[in-house]
Design a protein around this motif. Structure first.
Motif, PDB file in Angstrom:
ATOM      1  N   VAL A 245     -81.933  59.086  15.639  1.00 54.13           N
ATOM      2  CA  VAL A 245     -82.492  57.724  15.628  1.00 54.13           C
ATOM      3  C   VAL A 245     -83.680  57.653  16.571  1.00 54.13           C
ATOM      4  CG1 VAL A 245     -81.905  55.291  15.688  1.00 54.13           C
ATOM      5  CG2 VAL A 245     -80.099  56.989  15.579  1.00 54.13           C
ATOM      6  N   GLN A 246     -84.807  57.217  16.031  1.00 53.27           N
ATOM      7  CA  GLN A 246     -85.972  57.027  16.908  1.00 53.27           C
ATOM      8  C   GLN A 246     -86.208  55.546  17.200  1.00 53.27           C
ATOM      9  OE1 GLN A 246     -89.791  58.681  15.650  1.00 53.27           O
ATOM     10  NE2 GLN A 246     -90.360  58.955  17.786  1.00 53.27           N
ATOM     11  N   ASN A 247     -85.801  54.681  16.299  1.00 51.37           N
ATOM     12  CA  ASN A 247     -85.989  53.247  16.517  1.00 51.37           C
ATOM     13  C   ASN A 247     -84.918  52.743  17.496  1.00 51.37           C
ATOM     14  OD1 ASN A 247     -86.158  50.471  16.403  1.00 51.37           O
ATOM     15  ND2 ASN A 247     -86.689  50.433  14.230  1.00 51.37           N
ATOM     16  N   GLU A 248     -85.353  52.464  18.720  1.00 52.10           N
ATOM     17  CA  GLU A 248     -84.403  52.084  19.784  1.00 52.10           C
ATOM     18  C   GLU A 248     -83.540  50.893  19.388  1.00 52.10           C
ATOM     19  OE1 GLU A 248     -87.671  52.413  20.244  1.00 52.10           O
ATOM     20  OE2 GLU A 248     -88.053  53.849  21.857  1.00 52.10           O
ATOM     21  N   ARG A 249     -84.141  49.957  18.656  1.00 53.06           N
ATOM     22  CA  ARG A 249     -83.403  48.729  18.320  1.00 53.06           C
ATOM     23  C   ARG A 249     -82.309  48.975  17.277  1.00 53.06           C
ATOM     24  NH1 ARG A 249     -88.623  46.085  19.082  1.00 53.06           N
ATOM     25  NH2 ARG A 249     -89.150  46.710  16.987  1.00 53.06           N
ATOM     26  N   ALA A 250     -82.413  50.107  16.589  1.00 52.99           N
ATOM     27  CA  ALA A 250     -81.406  50.393  15.549  1.00 52.99           C
ATOM     28  C   ALA A 250     -80.173  51.085  16.123  1.00 52.99           C
ATOM     29  CB  ALA A 250     -82.027  51.261  14.458  1.00 52.99           C
ATOM     30  N   ILE A 251     -80.243  51.548  17.374  1.00 56.07           N
ATOM     31  CA  ILE A 251     -79.162  52.363  17.931  1.00 56.07           C
ATOM     32  C   ILE A 251     -77.841  51.584  17.990  1.00 56.07           C
ATOM     33  CG2 ILE A 251     -78.348  53.589  19.980  1.00 56.07           C
ATOM     34  CD1 ILE A 251     -81.311  54.249  20.586  1.00 56.07           C
ATOM     35  N   GLY A 252     -77.886  50.406  18.600  1.00 59.82           N
ATOM     36  CA  GLY A 252     -76.666  49.608  18.753  1.00 59.82           C
ATOM     37  C   GLY A 252     -76.031  49.276  17.405  1.00 59.82           C
ATOM     38  N   PRO A 253     -76.818  48.693  16.474  1.00 60.09           N
ATOM     39  CA  PRO A 253     -76.267  48.407  15.157  1.00 60.09           C
ATOM     40  C   PRO A 253     -75.708  49.652  14.468  1.00 60.09           C
ATOM     41  CG  PRO A 253     -78.352  47.270  15.431  1.00 60.09           C
ATOM     42  CD  PRO A 253     -78.164  48.122  16.645  1.00 60.09           C
ATOM     43  N   LEU A 279     -81.538  53.940  28.526  1.00 54.55           N
ATOM     44  CA  LEU A 279     -81.030  53.267  27.330  1.00 54.55           C
ATOM     45  C   LEU A 279     -79.861  54.062  26.743  1.00 54.55           C
ATOM     46  CD1 LEU A 279     -81.440  50.965  25.281  1.00 54.55           C
ATOM     47  CD2 LEU A 279     -83.007  52.442  24.044  1.00 54.55           C
ATOM     48  N   ALA A 280     -79.986  55.396  26.734  1.00 60.26           N
ATOM     49  CA  ALA A 280     -78.929  56.245  26.169  1.00 60.26           C
ATOM     50  C   ALA A 280     -77.619  56.058  26.926  1.00 60.26           C
ATOM     51  CB  ALA A 280     -79.367  57.710  26.219  1.00 60.26           C
ATOM     52  N   GLU A 281     -77.730  55.849  28.243  1.00 56.62           N
ATOM     53  CA  GLU A 281     -76.518  55.720  29.066  1.00 56.62           C
ATOM     54  C   GLU A 281     -75.858  54.343  28.915  1.00 56.62           C
ATOM     55  OE1 GLU A 281     -78.308  56.679  32.749  1.00 56.62           O
ATOM     56  OE2 GLU A 281     -78.239  58.850  32.383  1.00 56.62           O
ATOM     57  N   GLN A 282     -76.610  53.383  28.412  1.00 59.90           N
ATOM     58  CA  GLN A 282     -76.065  52.016  28.296  1.00 59.90           C
ATOM     59  C   GLN A 282     -75.092  51.870  27.138  1.00 59.90           C
ATOM     60  OE1 GLN A 282     -79.515  49.533  27.923  1.00 59.90           O
ATOM     61  NE2 GLN A 282     -79.965  49.583  30.122  1.00 59.90           N
ATOM     62  N   HIS A 283     -75.171  52.776  26.143  1.00 57.22           N
ATOM     63  CA  HIS A 283     -74.353  52.612  24.940  1.00 57.22           C
ATOM     64  C   HIS A 283     -72.971  53.231  25.123  1.00 57.22           C
ATOM     65  CE1 HIS A 283     -77.295  50.799  22.257  1.00 57.22           C
ATOM     66  NE2 HIS A 283     -78.208  51.527  22.891  1.00 57.22           N
ATOM     67  N   THR A 288     -76.197  61.197  23.277  1.00 52.85           N
ATOM     68  CA  THR A 288     -76.984  62.423  23.432  1.00 52.85           C
ATOM     69  C   THR A 288     -78.424  62.031  23.125  1.00 52.85           C
ATOM     70  OG1 THR A 288     -75.169  63.889  22.832  1.00 52.85           O
ATOM     71  CG2 THR A 288     -77.406  64.701  22.445  1.00 52.85           C
ATOM     72  N   SER A 289     -79.315  62.390  24.021  1.00 50.72           N
ATOM     73  CA  SER A 289     -80.688  61.897  23.831  1.00 50.72           C
ATOM     74  C   SER A 289     -81.730  62.976  24.067  1.00 50.72           C
ATOM     75  CB  SER A 289     -80.948  60.727  24.785  1.00 50.72           C
ATOM     76  OG  SER A 289     -80.968  61.190  26.110  1.00 50.72           O
ATOM     77  N   VAL A 290     -82.870  62.751  23.457  1.00 50.98           N
ATOM     78  CA  VAL A 290     -84.058  63.564  23.727  1.00 50.98           C
ATOM     79  C   VAL A 290     -85.065  62.588  24.320  1.00 50.98           C
ATOM     80  CG1 VAL A 290     -85.859  65.023  22.782  1.00 50.98           C
ATOM     81  CG2 VAL A 290     -83.562  65.105  21.808  1.00 50.98           C
TER      82      VAL A 290
END
Length: 349
Positions: A245-253, A279-283, A288-290
């Motif tokens: 996922v590259q779109n940050e806003r789509a991660i939560g949904p 942001l990766a740590e908030q979910h 796992t993030s790049v």
DNA sequence: TTGTGCGACACCACGACAGA
DNA sequence: TCTGTCGTGGTGTCGCACAA
């Protein structure tokens, strides 16, 4: 308001001596320096910025052109802006924030009016129309982003192609064979944003190399948009187990939709996010993030600007630097080995 | 020769003023 | 009314003078 002449009178020296004490461009005896500094403190003197710009033909201001649109992730932009401001202050420069709503005309106005000594441009697109405007204005310019033709300008950016490749590698290493790349909204690709296109190209190339079957789907980033995107992905390729996922806003949904659709993360699906660590740590689970350092991006941009301004001051041709910051992959709880069977998988739409 | 300090001048946009 | 000239603001820097 005290002037340099007031300080000179107070310290019993000439104004040129005060100037040399303040800018350190000539040796001044310790005793005289002490006296001048005492007078500066006593009178609360600060150089007049207008007069300083007039005499030195430098404003000591850098213009930072910041994108403020609905499709940019504002926290990252602000992190870069803060980093630019902090780094600039270390060099005695202030930063003028310029919004991008005027386009090339705004860039031209700032570059040719003497308002700023140089321009740092954020959110650079591949065929960015502001780039030729900057080049024509003859101002010192640094781009945060990589255009098609960076000739005559310095550029710094994250190595988005490497980031895309790293995410593909991670899922391939975990044994995933069917993966989906959830990108930004279609408008971002329509305007050829370099970061989006380079990430996708890097992902695509590495995915092919590693024998992954993959889909790329732009995504609006709203809950409904993400649900629609995920539904289309699973309709086209139901065996998909890996998501980038590259779109940050789509991660939560996405996390929520996968969970409610019977594909819990990481047991039944792995998610790798291209996003800042914070942001990766908030979910939940932590992603796992790049990522790349936004602070470093701002710092390097300012260093490039300083080096260009110094060269111009020496009447030398500034060196066109091109720096790509390497991405870092951090394994967290959202990715795991492929092979688990989706339990009670439902249609996410 | 070196270190130190000073005076003069340039920088540029703008307003005030004089002369045509 | 138009045009041209001059002075103004505060600072940075060059070139010079002087002392050690």
């Amino acid at each position: 308001m005290a002037t340099i002449a007031d300080v000179a009178r107070h310290a019993g020296v000439s104004s040129s001596t005060v100037s040399y004490v303040l800018n350190g461009k000539r040796p001044i005896s310790e005793e005289t320096r002490r006296r001048v500094r005492r007078s500066v403190a006593a009178l609360g003197y600060h150089p007049n910025a207008g007069a300083r710009a007039l005499a030195g033909r430098r404003s000591h201001i850098i213009a930072l052109v910041v994108p403020l649109r609905t499709d940019v992730y504002v926290p990252v932009m602000m992190e870069i802006a803060v980093s630019v401001t902090t780094a600039a202050r270390r060099h005695g420069y202030d930063v003028l924030l310029v919004t991008n709503d005027e386009g090339p005309a705004g860039v031209r106005r700032v570059a040719t009016s003497g308002l700023a000594d140089g321009v740092i441009l954020m959110d650079v697109e591949l065929g960015d129309k502001r780039v030729p405007a900057l080049r024509a204005a003859g101002t010192q310019a640094v781009l945060i982003g990589l255009p098609d033709d960076p000739l005559g300008l310095s550029c710094v950016d994250h190595d988005f192609a490497a980031a895309g490749a790293l995410s593909a590698d991670d899922l391939a290493d975990l044994g995933h064979r069917d993966v989906a790349f959830i990108g930004y909204e279609p408008g971002v690709y329509a305007r050829h944003a370099g970061y989006a296109e380079r990430t996708l190209a890097g992902f695509r190339e590495r995915a092919q190399l590693r024998g992954l079957r993959f889909l790329h789907r732009p995504c609006e980033g709203t809950y409904e948009g993400t649900a629609g995107t995920l539904a289309r992905i699973l309709a086209d390729r139901p065996e998909t187990t890996g998501f980038v996922v590259q779109n940050e806003r789509a991660i939560g949904p996405l996390l929520s939709l996968l969970r409610s659709g019977g594909r819990p993360v990481p047991e039944a699906a792995s998610v790798v996010a291209l996003c800042p660590d914070r942001l990766a740590e908030q979910h939940s689970p932590a992603l796992t993030s790049v990522s790349g350092s936004a602070q470093e991006l701002g710092r390097v941009a300012v260093e490039q600007m300083m080096s260009r301004l110094a060269a111009a001051q020496r009447q030398e041709q500034p060196v066109d630097e091109r720096v790509l910051l390497p991405p870092v992959l951090t394994e967290r709880q959202s990715s795991g080995p492929a092979g688990a069977t989706p339990s009670n998988a439902k249609d996410p739409s």
